[in-house]
Design an enzyme around this catalytic site. Structure first.
Site, PDB file in Angstrom:
ATOM      1  N   CYS A 120       3.442   1.676  -4.585  1.00  0.00           N
ATOM      2  CA  CYS A 120       3.902   0.655  -3.646  1.00  0.00           C
ATOM      3  C   CYS A 120       4.061   1.248  -2.243  1.00  0.00           C
ATOM      4  O   CYS A 120       3.602   0.666  -1.248  1.00  0.00           O
ATOM      5  CB  CYS A 120       5.211   0.062  -4.153  1.00  0.00           C
ATOM      6  SG  CYS A 120       5.845  -1.301  -3.164  1.00  0.00           S
ATOM      7  N   CYS A 121       4.709   2.429  -2.154  1.00  0.00           N
ATOM      8  CA  CYS A 121       4.856   3.076  -0.844  1.00  0.00           C
ATOM      9  C   CYS A 121       3.498   3.437  -0.253  1.00  0.00           C
ATOM     10  O   CYS A 121       3.303   3.355   0.962  1.00  0.00           O
ATOM     11  CB  CYS A 121       5.697   4.338  -0.972  1.00  0.00           C
ATOM     12  SG  CYS A 121       7.474   4.072  -1.054  1.00  0.00           S
ATOM     13  N   CYS A 201      13.348  -0.246   2.511  1.00  0.00           N
ATOM     14  CA  CYS A 201      13.052  -1.581   1.979  1.00  0.00           C
ATOM     15  C   CYS A 201      14.223  -2.065   1.106  1.00  0.00           C
ATOM     16  O   CYS A 201      14.891  -1.259   0.448  1.00  0.00           O
ATOM     17  CB  CYS A 201      11.802  -1.526   1.117  1.00  0.00           C
ATOM     18  SG  CYS A 201      10.312  -1.038   2.005  1.00  0.00           S
ATOM     19  N   CYS A 204      14.657  -0.945  -2.650  1.00  0.00           N
ATOM     20  CA  CYS A 204      14.803   0.482  -2.912  1.00  0.00           C
ATOM     21  C   CYS A 204      15.908   1.130  -2.090  1.00  0.00           C
ATOM     22  O   CYS A 204      15.928   2.356  -1.912  1.00  0.00           O
ATOM     23  CB  CYS A 204      13.478   1.191  -2.625  1.00  0.00           C
ATOM     24  SG  CYS A 204      12.097   0.522  -3.573  1.00  0.00           S
ATOM     25  N   CYS A 227       8.995   8.593   0.938  1.00  0.00           N
ATOM     26  CA  CYS A 227       8.030   7.510   0.731  1.00  0.00           C
ATOM     27  C   CYS A 227       6.597   8.016   0.684  1.00  0.00           C
ATOM     28  O   CYS A 227       5.712   7.313   0.193  1.00  0.00           O
ATOM     29  CB  CYS A 227       8.166   6.457   1.828  1.00  0.00           C
ATOM     30  SG  CYS A 227       7.739   7.070   3.471  1.00  0.00           S
TER      31      CYS A 227
HETATM   32 FE1  SF4 Z   1       7.689  -0.465  -2.036  1.00  0.00          FE
HETATM   33 FE2  SF4 Z   1      10.209   0.414  -2.296  1.00  0.00          FE
HETATM   34 FE3  SF4 Z   1       8.315   1.944  -1.127  1.00  0.00          FE
HETATM   35 FE4  SF4 Z   1       9.268  -0.235   0.109  1.00  0.00          FE
HETATM   36  S1  SF4 Z   1      10.395   1.661  -0.411  1.00  0.00           S
HETATM   37  S2  SF4 Z   1       7.136   0.376  -0.005  1.00  0.00           S
HETATM   38  S3  SF4 Z   1       9.532  -1.640  -1.659  1.00  0.00           S
HETATM   39  S4  SF4 Z   1       8.430   1.279  -3.303  1.00  0.00           S
END
Ligand code: SF4
Length: 245
Positions: A120-121, A201, A204, A227
């Site tokens: 996701c990151c 985010c 998280c 991240c």
């Molecule tokens: Fe995704 Fe969490 Fe990374 Fe944001 S911090 S990009 S929601 S995994």
């Protein structure tokens, strides 16, 4: 001013030797002088971001400021980004968003964070930043040693992925940041007062208890602490999830 990529490791080493005990403003002035329009500042508009943004607003208010709008930020962060940029007179804040095709292929339901935070990151932060940084030779970060983890040995100037990275606040402690905020009457991110000393985010990021590490609320309960935008990658490693950008 542009430097050949092969020159950058030696430039970073020389600048780090010169600037490792310098005031953050001196580091920023040197970065601007050395890299001119090939320099950008990357900011999360988070809990401590106002310090660096205020300093650069006094040196070069039209410096490109890259802001990763992941699509998962707190509404308070988006408001803070807009209001703080206007207050400081920053004229080139660029909102970097995930590529449409990357989301369509890799995270169509916006739930990837529930199963694979690294992926996701990568999709929402690493790839958009890598694409934007292609236009620059050097960038400025807001990292500090007192945040702990991998940041404990942070240099003031380093070379990574073929670019020079300036960390002007590497030497500063929380007390110095607080004093600077107070001296210049800078507005705090609204979530700081709710117990968030580090803000990413919403899925998280959690508030922390008194005495916990600054970043303890980031990916709480996981081994993940970064991240990925500060993790060195192989040259030319920019890839996209969707495959057609
Ligand atoms: Fe995704 Fe969490 Fe990374 Fe944001 S911090 S990009 S929601 S995994």
């Amino acid at each position: 001013m542009a430097f050949d990529q092969t020159e950058r490791p030696s430039i970073a080493a020389r600048l780090d030797a010169e600037l490792r005990h310098a005031h953050p403003v001196t580091v920023l002035e040197s970065a601007v002088e050395s890299f001119g329009d090939k320099l950008a500042l990357v900011s999360s508009f988070g809990a401590e971001s106002a310090v660096l943004l205020h300093m650069i607003s006094k040196i070069r208010p039209n410096l490109p400021v890259l802001f990763l709008d992941t699509g998962m930020l707190f509404g308070q962060t988006l408001d803070y980004r807009k209001n703080l940029a206007a207050k400081l007179g920053l004229t080139d804040v660029r909102d970097l968003r995930p590529a449409y095709n990357d989301l369509a292929v890799g995270d169509p339901n916006a739930k990837l964070w529930q199963t694979d935070t690294d992926a996701c990151c990568n999709l929402r932060k690493v790839l958009p930043l890598d694409r934007a940084l292609v236009d620059f030779d050097a960038w400025i970060t807001g990292r500090k040693r007192f945040h702990g983890g991998d940041r404990l040995s942070l240099p003031v100037v380093e070379q990574a992925d073929g670019q020079v990275k300036f960390n002007p606040l590497a030497n500063w402690a929380k007390a110095e940041l607080d004093a600077y905020m107070s001296e210049h009457d800078l507005p705090a991110h609204p979530l700081v007062a709710q117990g968030f000393p580090s803000i990413g985010c919403w899925p998280c990021t959690k508030p922390v208890e008194e005495g916990e590490d600054v970043r303890a609320g980031r990916w709480a309960g996981q081994e993940k602490t970064e991240c990925g935008i500060h993790v060195a990658r192989a040259p030319g490693a920019i890839t996209n999830v969707g495959g057609d950008i």
